[in-house]
Design a protein around this motif. Structure first.
Motif, mmCIF file in Angstrom:
data_model
loop_
_atom_site.group_PDB
_atom_site.id
_atom_site.type_symbol
_atom_site.label_atom_id
_atom_site.label_comp_id
_atom_site.label_asym_id
_atom_site.label_seq_id
_atom_site.Cartn_x
_atom_site.Cartn_y
_atom_site.Cartn_z
ATOM 1 N N UNK A 285 93.356 56.977 61.810
ATOM 2 C CA UNK A 285 94.618 56.303 62.100
ATOM 3 C C UNK A 285 95.275 56.986 63.290
ATOM 4 N N UNK A 286 96.255 56.307 63.874
ATOM 5 C CA UNK A 286 96.994 56.896 64.984
ATOM 6 C C UNK A 286 97.762 58.130 64.531
ATOM 7 N N UNK A 287 98.340 58.081 63.356
ATOM 8 C CA UNK A 287 99.083 59.234 62.846
ATOM 9 C C UNK A 287 98.189 60.464 62.726
ATOM 10 N N UNK A 288 96.992 60.280 62.151
ATOM 11 C CA UNK A 288 96.056 61.402 62.027
ATOM 12 C C UNK A 288 95.651 61.916 63.403
ATOM 13 N N UNK A 289 95.474 61.012 64.350
ATOM 14 C CA UNK A 289 95.077 61.408 65.698
ATOM 15 C C UNK A 289 96.147 62.279 66.356
ATOM 16 N N UNK A 290 97.402 61.899 66.213
ATOM 17 C CA UNK A 290 98.495 62.676 66.804
ATOM 18 C C UNK A 290 98.593 64.063 66.175
ATOM 19 N N UNK A 291 98.400 64.132 64.860
ATOM 20 C CA UNK A 291 98.440 65.431 64.177
ATOM 21 C C UNK A 291 97.314 66.324 64.671
ATOM 22 N N UNK A 292 96.112 65.773 64.775
ATOM 23 C CA UNK A 292 94.960 66.558 65.222
ATOM 24 C C UNK A 292 95.163 67.071 66.639
ATOM 25 N N UNK A 293 95.709 66.234 67.511
ATOM 26 C CA UNK A 293 95.979 66.669 68.880
ATOM 27 C C UNK A 293 97.012 67.791 68.893
#
Length: 205
Positions: free
Chosen positions: A101-109
């Protein structure tokens, strides 16, 4: 290329030997193996001529064990155990995260990931009962993070152009390589599709 998770070292090394020049990284994803067994697989790749910095290990959070390879790849749970400084404790270590998801992507970044796997984009043999997330969702993630996003799930030469247009920096493949009797040809076809898509892509700003 991501390993198929079958635990068959002989087949893995035989195919890897023939295709590694066509791929950027070989990703050891064998969840049933111990860390020691996975490191043995990594050593096997090296004996076949695969450069150390092109080998990625899936799953393990023991960073100090991976100085002899190119990087590690985790799910969401592991990256929350580290901050950015800790992720740089091993020189040259690339850290990849699988996101959905986009949310998971932002957290990982934010946590310091170097790249993301996002998928599954298309229908995939690895996820037979799950609806694919599709190109629109891929494009949303790609346009909202600054680190490379690698598309995974049902990737074939004929849809490389579409994922690249959506913003994916590259592709991770499993069945496209492992379910064919001509893995070298499959790998070469994927590489050519990426090269062709780059010729017609608009310059990145």
């Amino acid at each position: 290329m991501v390993s198929p998770g079958t635990g068959d070292l002989g087949s893995f090394l035989n195919i890897a030997k023939g295709i590694w020049r066509w791929v950027d990284y070989i990703h050891i994803r064998e969840k049933k193996l111990t860390l020691e067994e996975q490191m043995y697989w990594a050593q096997g790749l090296k004996t076949q001529g695969v450069p150390s910095d092109r080998i990625i290990m899936n799953g393990s959070d023991q960073l100090d064990q991976h100085a002899s390879i190119g990087g590690v790849h985790w799910g969401q749970a592991v990256i929350h155990s580290y901050d950015k400084d800790e992720l740089r404790t091993v020189d040259r270590l690339r850290v990849g995260i699988s996101v959905h998801s986009l949310e998971e992507a932002k957290v990982a970044e934010k946590q310091g990931a170097d790249y993301l796997f996002y998928g599954h984009v298309y229908a995939s043999n690895s996820k037979p009962n799950c609806e694919p997330r599709g190109l629109s969702a891929l494009a949303e993630v790609c346009s909202n993070v600054s680190i490379p996003v690698i598309a995974i799930g049902g990737i074939r030469p004929e849809n490389i152009a579409a994922i690249r247009t959506a913003g994916a920096r590259g592709a991770a493949v499993i069945s496209t390589i492992w379910t064919t009797d001509k893995p070298e040809l499959a790998a070469a076809s994927l590489r050519q599709a990426i090269t062709d898509s780059d010729k017609y892509a608009e310059p990145r700003r």
